[in-house]
Design a protein around this motif. Structure first.
Motif, short mmCIF file in Angstrom:
data_model
loop_
_atom_site.label_atom_id
_atom_site.label_comp_id
_atom_site.label_asym_id
_atom_site.label_seq_id
_atom_site.Cartn_x
_atom_site.Cartn_y
_atom_site.Cartn_z
N ALA A 197 2.56 20.42 9.70
CA ALA A 197 3.00 19.95 8.39
C ALA A 197 1.90 20.12 7.35
CB ALA A 197 3.41 18.48 8.46
N VAL A 198 2.23 20.81 6.27
CA VAL A 198 1.39 20.87 5.08
C VAL A 198 2.25 20.35 3.94
CG1 VAL A 198 0.08 22.31 3.49
CG2 VAL A 198 0.09 22.85 5.93
N GLY A 199 1.77 19.31 3.26
CA GLY A 199 2.57 18.74 2.20
C GLY A 199 1.73 17.94 1.24
N VAL A 200 2.39 17.33 0.27
CA VAL A 200 1.72 16.38 -0.61
C VAL A 200 1.66 15.05 0.13
CG1 VAL A 200 1.83 15.09 -2.76
CG2 VAL A 200 2.41 17.52 -2.74
N HIS A 201 0.49 14.70 0.59
CA HIS A 201 0.27 13.39 1.19
C HIS A 201 -0.07 12.41 0.06
CE1 HIS A 201 -0.14 15.89 4.79
NE2 HIS A 201 0.08 14.80 5.50
N TYR A 202 0.28 11.18 0.26
CA TYR A 202 -0.02 10.20 -0.79
C TYR A 202 -0.49 8.89 -0.18
CZ TYR A 202 4.84 8.59 0.08
OH TYR A 202 6.00 8.15 0.65
N ASN A 203 -1.40 8.25 -0.92
CA ASN A 203 -2.01 6.99 -0.51
C ASN A 203 -1.03 5.86 -0.83
OD1 ASN A 203 -3.54 4.56 -0.50
ND2 ASN A 203 -5.44 5.73 -0.76
N ARG A 204 -0.37 5.38 0.21
CA ARG A 204 0.64 4.34 0.00
C ARG A 204 0.03 3.06 -0.59
NH1 ARG A 204 5.63 4.90 2.68
NH2 ARG A 204 5.80 6.72 4.07
N ASP A 205 -1.22 2.79 -0.26
CA ASP A 205 -1.87 1.58 -0.77
C ASP A 205 -2.02 1.66 -2.29
OD1 ASP A 205 -2.05 0.77 1.85
OD2 ASP A 205 -4.16 1.32 2.08
N ILE A 206 -2.44 2.81 -2.80
CA ILE A 206 -2.56 2.98 -4.25
C ILE A 206 -1.20 2.92 -4.92
CG2 ILE A 206 -3.12 4.66 -6.06
CD1 ILE A 206 -5.54 5.49 -4.47
N PHE A 207 -0.22 3.56 -4.32
CA PHE A 207 1.13 3.56 -4.90
C PHE A 207 1.67 2.13 -5.00
CE2 PHE A 207 1.03 7.99 -4.78
CZ PHE A 207 2.17 8.52 -5.37
N LYS A 208 1.40 1.34 -3.98
CA LYS A 208 1.87 -0.05 -4.00
C LYS A 208 1.11 -0.86 -5.04
CE LYS A 208 2.53 -4.04 -0.93
NZ LYS A 208 2.37 -4.55 0.47
N LYS A 209 -0.20 -0.66 -5.10
CA LYS A 209 -1.05 -1.41 -6.03
C LYS A 209 -0.68 -1.12 -7.48
CE LYS A 209 -5.91 -1.78 -7.45
NZ LYS A 209 -7.29 -1.32 -7.17
N LEU A 210 -0.41 0.16 -7.79
CA LEU A 210 -0.12 0.55 -9.16
C LEU A 210 1.36 0.56 -9.50
CD1 LEU A 210 -2.66 3.51 -9.59
CD2 LEU A 210 -2.98 1.08 -10.11
N GLY A 211 2.21 0.27 -8.52
CA GLY A 211 3.65 0.26 -8.76
C GLY A 211 4.21 1.63 -9.08
N LEU A 212 3.67 2.66 -8.42
CA LEU A 212 4.12 4.03 -8.68
C LEU A 212 5.44 4.30 -7.96
CD1 LEU A 212 0.70 5.85 -8.19
CD2 LEU A 212 1.78 5.15 -10.35
N PRO A 213 6.25 5.20 -8.49
CA PRO A 213 7.54 5.50 -7.84
C PRO A 213 7.33 6.14 -6.47
CG PRO A 213 7.08 7.07 -9.59
CD PRO A 213 6.05 5.99 -9.72
N ASP A 214 8.12 5.73 -5.50
CA ASP A 214 7.99 6.27 -4.14
C ASP A 214 8.38 7.75 -4.13
OD1 ASP A 214 7.72 5.54 -1.11
OD2 ASP A 214 9.53 6.77 -1.29
N LEU A 215 7.50 8.58 -3.61
CA LEU A 215 7.73 10.02 -3.65
C LEU A 215 8.91 10.45 -2.78
CD1 LEU A 215 4.12 11.53 -3.70
CD2 LEU A 215 5.55 10.70 -5.59
N GLN A 216 9.12 9.77 -1.67
CA GLN A 216 10.23 10.14 -0.81
C GLN A 216 11.57 9.82 -1.48
OE1 GLN A 216 9.59 8.53 3.12
NE2 GLN A 216 7.79 9.82 3.47
N GLU A 217 11.62 8.76 -2.28
CA GLU A 217 12.84 8.45 -3.03
C GLU A 217 13.08 9.51 -4.11
OE1 GLU A 217 12.88 4.53 -4.58
OE2 GLU A 217 12.63 3.55 -2.62
N LEU A 218 12.00 9.93 -4.77
CA LEU A 218 12.13 10.98 -5.78
C LEU A 218 12.65 12.27 -5.13
CD1 LEU A 218 8.84 10.53 -7.85
CD2 LEU A 218 11.16 9.86 -8.52
N TYR A 219 12.13 12.57 -3.95
CA TYR A 219 12.56 13.78 -3.26
C TYR A 219 14.04 13.70 -2.88
CZ TYR A 219 12.86 17.57 0.10
OH TYR A 219 13.25 18.70 0.75
#
Length: 453
Positions: free
Chosen positions: A183-205
């Motif tokens: 697997a090569v993909g856009v990995h994302y730091n779930r801790d930062i996403f939760k802390k900053l309230g960023l939109p979940d990338l899997q939901e966007l996908y």
């Protein structure tokens, strides 16, 4: 008189009884004849052919060598490893040979390969090669094609559940390997996403909203000074610019260099569009963390491990020992891309049989039989992926939407191919993308042509 009548009646009954019994015997005889006539001695009886005993070659104690730049010997600590070791022992007895795993340091590997193949005595019967090294070897006739050592009935030419064909080189098939899931993909730091309230990338996908524009939008939201001390402390993205560029070009439907057509790809409009987007990440929106101070330093590949980067393009093998929770989505396609190709595999490796190997058909057959062990995983690479990802949805994302969507890009196989210079001029020196492509396209094509000679 009465007695005579009675006697006559008894006599008639007796005759009828004898006739009835005789008729019954005739019916049974006729049935027996009918059944017998179904298989008469004059007709050929169809029978299944006798199975032919397997022809086993006695290799007279030969050592079959398989090489890599690490030790391939099964450790024997898992059920799968124990099964493989048992299979190896079985095959060694069956063919009267020994299997040896050869470990050559990476820095010495290709020199050893080249010198021994040129001498007509390859240092190993099956070699693991990076594709960028295998392409020159193939073009120089130093590798055997699959058709030279596989049979029509080989597993690789049928079910491919034991051995699979790897990607072609210059339009021909040389490589093979075990089935697995990468697997090569856009990995994302779930801790930062939760802390900053960023939109979940899997939901966007899943909503069909994951594209280059959304990538920039999320990266900008993540690049901020969270403690108000005047310094950025979380970043939207990090990565080695040249590697990211190759991947974005693939995600936009092009190749930096096309080994199948022997054409340079720097002047392709799709490449130029991807390079414009790369420049947008690094120089326009400034959402990338540059830890080394050099935007094109390859060491930026590991910058994400600091834990202050929201998104990063990486391979699954880079995931061990992270200090944060990680997720993954496919690399977003560019305007000219398709879901069938989401990334460029720049570090691909596979197995090959060098020219000069004795009895390559038997060597390959032994390798294929080595893989015929009880399958304890639900799918190839299950244990591997589960050791790297803590969320089932990440593994499902890999299996359903990432695995199999990579293309191998081999510009690094060509001598002095100028893609890294292209990236440096654009990202580090702020040169025009279109002008830079025009500057380097002739050098790029000459590099491809030189290797092909």
């Amino acid at each position: 008189m009465k007695q005579m009548k009675l006697f006559s009646m008894l006599l008639v009954c007796f005759v009828l009884l004898i006739s009835a019994c005789s008729g019954g015997n005739n019916v049974q005889t006729n049935e027996s004849v009918t059944k017998t006539e179904a298989v008469t001695p004059t007709e050929e009886v169809k029978t299944e052919p006798e199975p032919q005993p397997e022809e086993v070659v006695d290799l007279g104690g030969r050592v079959i060598k398989m090489s890599a730049w690490w030790d391939l010997t099964p450790a024997g600590t898992t059920a799968s490893d124990k099964a493989r070791l048992a299979k190896i022992a079985e095959l060694e007895k069956k063919y009267n040979m020994k299997i040896e795993f050869v470990n050559v340091p990476f820095g010495e590997y290709m020199d050893k390969f080249t010198t021994t193949v040129l001498a007509g005595e390859p240092f190993a019967d099956i070699v693991l090669l990076e594709y960028k090294s295998a392409l020159p070897a193939a073009l120089k006739g130093q590798l055997l094609e699959l058709s030279e050592f596989t049979k029509p009935e080989s597993n690789i030419n049928n079910e491919m559940n034991l051995v699979v064909k790897s990607a072609s080189l210059a339009g021909k098939e040389y490589a093979f390997d075990n089935p697995t899931t990468l697997a090569v993909g856009v990995h994302y730091n779930r801790d930062i996403f939760k802390k900053l309230g960023l939109p979940d990338l899997q939901e966007l996908y899943s909503k069909g909203e994951w594209n280059w524009e959304k990538f920039i939008e999320v990266a900008k939201l993540a690049t901020k000074d969270t403690d108000n001390n005047g310094k950025i402390d979380t970043y939207g993205f990090s990565g080695w610019a040249a590697q990211v560029g190759r991947i974005l070009v693939a995600a936009n439907g092009a190749k930096v260099a096309d080994d199948s057509t022997s054409k340079e790809g720097l002047s392709d409009p799709r490449t130029i569009e991807a390079m414009e987007f790369l420049n947008h990440i690094y120089n326009v929106e400034n959402v990338a963390k540059i830890k080394t101070g050099d935007k094109v330093n390859w060491e930026e590949t590991d910058t994400f491990k600091d834990g202050d980067v929201a998104m990063f393009i990486a391979s699954e093998w880079q995931m061990p020992d992270l200090t944060f929770d990680v997720g993954i989505v496919p690399i977003p396609n560019g305007p000219q891309g398709t879901a069938e190709v989401t990334y460029a595999n720049t570090a691909a490796a596979s197995r090959f049989i060098p020219k000069g190997v004795k009895d390559p058909e038997i060597v390959y057959q032994i390798f294929e039989e080595m893989q015929d062990v009880p399958q304890l995983e639900e799918y190839p690479g299950q244990d591997y992926l589960e050791s790297l990802y803590g969320h089932e949805e990440d593994i499902q994302m890999i299996r359903d939407h990432i695995y199999g969507t990579g293309i191998i890009v081999l510009d690094e196989a060509y001598p002095e191919y100028p893609f890294n210079s292209f990236v440096e001029d654009v990202i580090k020196n702020n040169a025009s993308v279109t002008a830079t492509a025009e500057k380097y396209k002739q050098q790029a094509q000459a590099s491809i042509d030189k290797l092909g000679k």
